[in-house]
Design an enzyme around this catalytic site. Structure first.
Site, short mmCIF file in Angstrom:
data_model
loop_
_atom_site.label_atom_id
_atom_site.label_comp_id
_atom_site.label_asym_id
_atom_site.label_seq_id
_atom_site.Cartn_x
_atom_site.Cartn_y
_atom_site.Cartn_z
N ASN A 26 2.88 2.66 -8.74
CA ASN A 26 3.06 1.86 -7.53
C ASN A 26 4.19 0.87 -7.79
O ASN A 26 4.00 -0.13 -8.48
CB ASN A 26 1.75 1.10 -7.21
CG ASN A 26 1.90 0.19 -6.01
OD1 ASN A 26 2.88 0.26 -5.28
ND2 ASN A 26 0.92 -0.67 -5.80
N LYS A 28 5.56 -1.00 -5.72
CA LYS A 28 5.44 -2.16 -4.81
C LYS A 28 6.80 -2.46 -4.15
O LYS A 28 7.56 -1.54 -3.88
CB LYS A 28 4.89 -3.37 -5.58
CG LYS A 28 3.62 -3.05 -6.35
CD LYS A 28 2.87 -4.29 -6.75
CE LYS A 28 1.71 -3.91 -7.65
NZ LYS A 28 0.77 -4.99 -7.85
N HIS A 112 -4.75 -0.92 -0.49
CA HIS A 112 -4.44 -1.73 -1.69
C HIS A 112 -4.83 -3.18 -1.41
O HIS A 112 -4.68 -3.69 -0.31
CB HIS A 112 -2.95 -1.62 -2.01
CG HIS A 112 -2.61 -2.17 -3.37
ND1 HIS A 112 -2.52 -3.52 -3.63
CD2 HIS A 112 -2.36 -1.54 -4.55
CE1 HIS A 112 -2.22 -3.70 -4.90
NE2 HIS A 112 -2.12 -2.52 -5.49
N GLU A 114 -3.44 -5.86 -2.04
CA GLU A 114 -2.36 -6.71 -1.51
C GLU A 114 -2.21 -6.51 0.00
O GLU A 114 -1.87 -7.44 0.72
CB GLU A 114 -1.06 -6.43 -2.27
CG GLU A 114 -1.12 -6.98 -3.69
CD GLU A 114 -0.23 -6.30 -4.70
OE1 GLU A 114 0.65 -5.50 -4.31
OE2 GLU A 114 -0.42 -6.55 -5.91
N GLU A 184 -9.77 -0.95 -8.62
CA GLU A 184 -8.83 -1.99 -9.04
C GLU A 184 -9.46 -3.36 -8.84
O GLU A 184 -9.39 -3.93 -7.74
CB GLU A 184 -7.56 -1.92 -8.20
CG GLU A 184 -6.83 -0.61 -8.30
CD GLU A 184 -5.34 -0.81 -8.02
OE1 GLU A 184 -4.55 -0.56 -8.93
OE2 GLU A 184 -4.98 -1.22 -6.92
N GLY A 190 -1.93 -7.34 -11.95
CA GLY A 190 -0.76 -8.17 -12.27
C GLY A 190 -1.07 -9.41 -13.07
O GLY A 190 -0.23 -10.31 -13.16
N SER A 230 -3.41 -4.09 -14.49
CA SER A 230 -2.76 -4.44 -15.76
C SER A 230 -2.85 -3.32 -16.81
O SER A 230 -3.00 -3.60 -18.01
CB SER A 230 -3.33 -5.75 -16.32
OG SER A 230 -3.05 -6.82 -15.43
#
Ligand code: PEP
Length: 272
Positions: A26, A28, A112, A114, A184, A190, A230
């Site tokens: 990904n 992003k 996702h 985000e 996730e 991150g 991560s």
């Protein structure tokens, strides 16, 4: 809404031992077309000898075309990071499944954290997107996972169960469906923190059970569950050695060809 025909998809199916490991990059909102094209070429070179694993690259929408051209003829799949559930219409800024197919996409990341956090994506919208992706033979990579406050409140299992149930609610009993769910934990994305392999494996087993109970045993058995959050070359082994985990969804480390190739190799070894 478009009335999808829930047709079977290409992809992994069969018993647990036959699930092909899957690693998804990904990217992003990183990389303009030039650097994206170079990274795609580097990845093809770095992964040329790797067998027994499926890999998808999900660049930003602006680089889908150029990366798709580079990936043509290679085993690497092109994927998108999100899509709208409708096929067309007055939805400024959105991209639909037929548009992704036109660019050569084979899969799409949906839900996702985000997107949920910054763009208000709901479980209902996710369910419609999953249904649309399946009807267009795009493999949905469904993201679920708890936030830190939910983890600390002991709500991980309830939350993940609810998210998965909602995401597959439009799929129904469907023995031939190919689904991917990425577990996730939001607090791991991150941040450099990860779940332990055992924790991730336990949640992955729960996810498989929920999919089996909603979509049927065959769909649950064929489901590939990825861990994301991560993932790096030095921790990937911890996850891919778990029996319920079939690969990884990789953000930051996927922007480095060497690091991503090392992660893919580790997943391939698990499948061997
Ligand atoms: C992600 O984007 O889904 C992700 C897991 O990111 P990172 O690997 O950077 O934590």
């Amino acid at each position: 809404m478009h009335d999808p025909q829930m047709t079977p998809q290409p992809g992994a199916a069969g018993s647990r031992s036959r699930r092909v490991p899957f690693v998804v990059a990904n990217w992003k909102m990183h990389l303009t077309r030039g650097p994206a094209e170079r990274l795609a070429r580097d990845l093809i070179r770095a992964l040329a000898e790797v067998r027994g694993v499926e890999v998808a690259i999900c660049p930003p929408a602006t680089a889908l075309d150029v990366v798709g051209r580079v990936l043509q003829g290679s085993p690497l799949l092109l994927g998108a990071q999100t899509m709208h559930e409708e096929t067309h219409g007055a939805f400024t800024g959105e991209i639909s499944a037929p548009m992704l197919l036109d660019l050569g996409c084979r899969c799409v990341i949906l839900g996702h954290s985000e997107r949920r956090q910054w763009y208000g994506e709901t479980d209902d919208a996710l369910a419609r997107k999953v249904r649309s992706a399946i009807s267009h033979k795009l493999l949905p990579i469904i993201c679920v996972g708890e936030r830190l406050v939910e983890r600390e409140a002991g709500q991980t299992d309830a939350l993940v169960t609810m998210q998965v149930e909602a995401a597959v609610s439009g799929v129904g009993e469907h023995p031939d469906v190919s689904l991917v769910v990425a577990y996730e934990p939001v607090w791991a994305i991150g941040t450099g923190h990860t779940a332990t392999g055992e924790e991730a494996n336990r949640v992955a087993a729960l996810i498989r059970w929920v999919v089996a109970s909603r979509c049927g045993a065959a769909a649950g058995n064929a489901l590939r569950v990825l861990y994301g959050g991560s993932v790096k070359p030095d921790n990937i082994h911890e996850f891919v050695r778990q029996p319920e985990i079939d690969g990884a969804l990789v953000g930051g480390a996927s922007l480095d060809a060497g690091a991503f190739a090392a992660i893919v190799r580790a997943a391939a070894e698990r499948g061997a």
